[in-house]
Scaffold this active site. Structure first.
Site, PDB file in Angstrom:
ATOM      1  N   SER A 120       0.846  -1.188   0.000  1.00 53.15           N
ATOM      2  CA  SER A 120       0.000   0.000   0.000  1.00 53.15           C
ATOM      3  C   SER A 120       0.888   1.247   0.000  1.00 53.15           C
ATOM      4  O   SER A 120       1.806   1.324  -0.815  1.00 53.15           O
ATOM      5  CB  SER A 120      -0.919  -0.054   1.225  1.00 53.15           C
ATOM      6  OG  SER A 120      -1.987   0.837   1.091  1.00 53.15           O
ATOM      7  N   ASP A 135      -8.479  -5.750  -5.678  1.00 60.13           N
ATOM      8  CA  ASP A 135      -8.099  -4.601  -4.863  1.00 60.13           C
ATOM      9  C   ASP A 135      -8.393  -3.289  -5.593  1.00 60.13           C
ATOM     10  O   ASP A 135      -7.825  -3.025  -6.658  1.00 60.13           O
ATOM     11  CB  ASP A 135      -6.606  -4.697  -4.551  1.00 60.13           C
ATOM     12  CG  ASP A 135      -6.120  -3.544  -3.701  1.00 60.13           C
ATOM     13  OD1 ASP A 135      -6.965  -2.812  -3.147  1.00 60.13           O
ATOM     14  OD2 ASP A 135      -4.888  -3.384  -3.581  1.00 60.13           O
ATOM     15  N   HIS A 195      -6.071  -6.538  -1.283  1.00 58.84           N
ATOM     16  CA  HIS A 195      -5.002  -5.579  -0.989  1.00 58.84           C
ATOM     17  C   HIS A 195      -3.744  -6.274  -0.428  1.00 58.84           C
ATOM     18  O   HIS A 195      -3.778  -6.842   0.644  1.00 58.84           O
ATOM     19  CB  HIS A 195      -5.545  -4.555   0.010  1.00 58.84           C
ATOM     20  CG  HIS A 195      -4.790  -3.256   0.016  1.00 58.84           C
ATOM     21  ND1 HIS A 195      -4.397  -2.599  -1.125  1.00 58.84           N
ATOM     22  CD2 HIS A 195      -4.361  -2.483   1.046  1.00 58.84           C
ATOM     23  CE1 HIS A 195      -3.763  -1.480  -0.786  1.00 58.84           C
ATOM     24  NE2 HIS A 195      -3.721  -1.388   0.520  1.00 58.84           N
TER      25      HIS A 195
END
Lengths: 392, 392
Positions: free
Chosen positions: A129, A326, A351
């Site tokens: 991320s 995601d 994710h």
């Protein structure tokens, strides 16, 4: 463990340092032919990322790797001004990706200097991320410090108009479309149902009761708040659509002030390509709100100036992995750029699923992704040992 | 022309901008297949660099190039806080190479946005001395913004212990050895002669008169000052040992505060390998003096952390040119690192002679160097036009 980087790497008036926390695991580390995997911590307590990045633990033995987890400044225990760190924009002034990368660079120099055997080992950056964005950017800006980077679910292109602002919510919608017939349509209809229901007091009361709300809905503002909360829940469900239960959940706007400075990610919905009510991206309103709340003005084009936007092909040795489930994959690198800037797609992945520990419920595609990632990392390590190295 | 970059690119509390000056010459520019040569201004008024970088003017037609000369912040008319810019360390806080590079990046984005036809052209960074360091670092950190860099006489390795601290004065000495029999020996003997002469008042008076000094020498401190001044003169003579007369001369310590922050270049003499009195490098004394004078502490290892020291082989498209007569070549890149990170040596060259205008007295070696530089730049321009380009 702690290291004391400068609070300001890019100015010399403030010569104070702060205590940056990092974690080390070296049970599988070998000084002969080993490597050092370096997690570029993102927004949160580093212990949490350490516990949710099982992939690094799983591959440590195979890569003879030391594991290092570096905490991001202003999170966990790495507070530049202690309890005052979040007081105002003066104290928050040093919360930028550039300062965080400089912390990581100085930390690696410190480790090389203080851990016997570490000096002549290849460091690899890993992150998921925003941590994945940092891992990629770290390799771009400090290629002399890390030999490569694994950037998992890193939306480095979710800036300006590099990707359409609607792509994120469109992917959320697709996830719900996949998950069952009429699922996304029901959600789409729900907004109008809420709007109709809450036109008068009776409806507001009825909905408050039906949803067991702690505080009853009183006006249009409360209703908007409720709809925002529901939207966020759908988004979070899409993000953590893992094949097994997990306690991994983070609120979406995890960078209160930061999103108001350099990390300006445009999001929008139109209600046609997605299942949400239409909300255009309004930079002006966003900027005004930031100034009202924090006294700072966002600089939406700076990240592209600094990190290159789509023009990153002169860099090398970065893996961008993305899960098709995601929503962040919309701003990620999903196609190979060169043969050393590669994209790995995990069709059933949410994710950064690939960074999580091996699990019996893992789909085959994530196992393949992980083995490909190990293959690239091994190549970087081999290249490092095959090349002549200099002290500085 | 003026552009208004942020005073602080790396923090958001201060959202003020300043007026950065730049000069443009476009009489030879062609929108079809042209290029843009961008001088990364160093410490001084940009008009002066514009007038002393004749090479760019000489090659403009051949490269169908627009010329841009960008002034470095805190010099010439580009003062972040006007007349207050140098008042104290608070105002001088934004005088760093990182901020200067960010100014250049933002300026190029501005030019692409505002000059029709500039958007799809390759920019090449050029600079000499500290400007050469900036050109090289600009390509390293912003490869998405410039396709290559010509770094003339750029001592990017004159930091920490990357090169021996004595190399600079050794080259000065070699220059004087070459220039005539007993030349360096006479200078070497002069120090002791001065010391012996000035042991008493008669000698001090005699020397003051012989040298026509405005203020007579009074004590050991004055004598040291005189010796420093003479040393500096020898150094400057070595630096500007051009084959023709020029008014190009700059004092050696041109970065009063800057040298006290990130640009910490260790220099030393031992009186054996060089013709000077022995002066070891004393970081502690240097640091104390900086703190006393400016209230800042130098960070001698930061430049290597930031720009890689000797480990720069993952970068591409940088030409490092050095003159063998130039004492700064001791801290420069004088051997090819890869086939796109190349060194050009000019045996009869002084401090970035290659950037100066063609002159009838130019030695053949500098003509060869310039034609090689043009060859590389043409290659970068060809590569740019041959590759698919993206908007961001």
């Amino acid at each position: 463990m702690g290291k004391h980087p400068w609070i300001d790497h890019f100015g010399f008036k403030n010569d104070k340092t702060f205590n940056q926390r990092y974690l080390i695991a070296d049970q599988h580390w070998r000084k002969e032919g080993g490597s050092i995997l370096f997690y570029t911590g993102n927004e949160g307590d580093i212990i949490w990322f350490c516990n949710n990045t099982g992939f690094m633990w799983d591959v440590a033995e195979e890569l003879k790797a030391m594991l290092v987890f570096a905490e991001h400044r202003y999170y966990g225990q790495s507070l530049p001004f202690g309890a005052d760190s979040f007081r105002d924009s003066r104290h928050l002034n040093f919360l930028t990706s550039e300062q965080a990368l400089a912390d990581f660079a100085e930390l690696i120099k410190h480790l090389k200097r203080t851990i016997p055997g570490a000096e002549n080992q290849p460091f690899i950056a890993l992150g998921g991320s925003y941590g994945g964005m940092l891992a990629a950017w770290f390799r771009m800006k400090y290629p002399h410090i890390v030999v490569g980077a694994l950037a998992a679910s890193a939306p480095i292109w979710q800036f300006e108009d590099i990707v359409p602002c609607g792509v994120f919510m469109k992917i959320v919608t697709t996830d719900f479309k996949r998950s069952g017939p009429n699922c996304s349509e029901s959600i789409q209809r729900s907004w109008d149902a809420i709007n109709r229901l809450t036109r008068n007091g009776t409806g507001l009361d009825w909905l408050s009761e039906a949803l067991h709300l702690c505080t009853p809905l009183k006006n249009a503002h409360d209703v908007q708040h409720l709809k925002d909360w529901i939207s966020e829940t759908w988004v979070n469900l899409a993000m953590v659509d893992y094949p097994y239960e997990s306690n991994f959940l983070q609120p979406l706007p995890a960078w209160p002030i930061k999103a108001c400075t350099e990390i300006v990610m445009p999001f929008c919905t139109n209600g046609i390509d997605d299942m949400f009510e239409p909300h255009p991206w309004d930079l002006k309103a966003f900027s005004d709100e930031c100034f009202k709340q924090w006294g700072v003005k966002p600089r939406p084009s700076w990240i592209s100036s600094m990190y290159g936007g789509k023009n990153i092909s002169s860099h090398t040795n970065i893996i961008f992995s993305n899960g098709d489930l995601d929503p962040w994959s919309g701003g990620g690198v999903t196609k190979n750029i060169t043969n050393t800037l590669v994209a790995i797609i995990i069709p059933e992945g949410a994710h950064h699923l690939d960074l999580r520990a091996n699990n019996a419920f893992d789909p085959m595609t994530v196992l393949l992704a992980r083995s490909l990632e190990v293959k690239y990392m091994k190549q970087w390590i081999r290249d490092f040992y095959a090349s002549p190295r200099k002290k500085h």
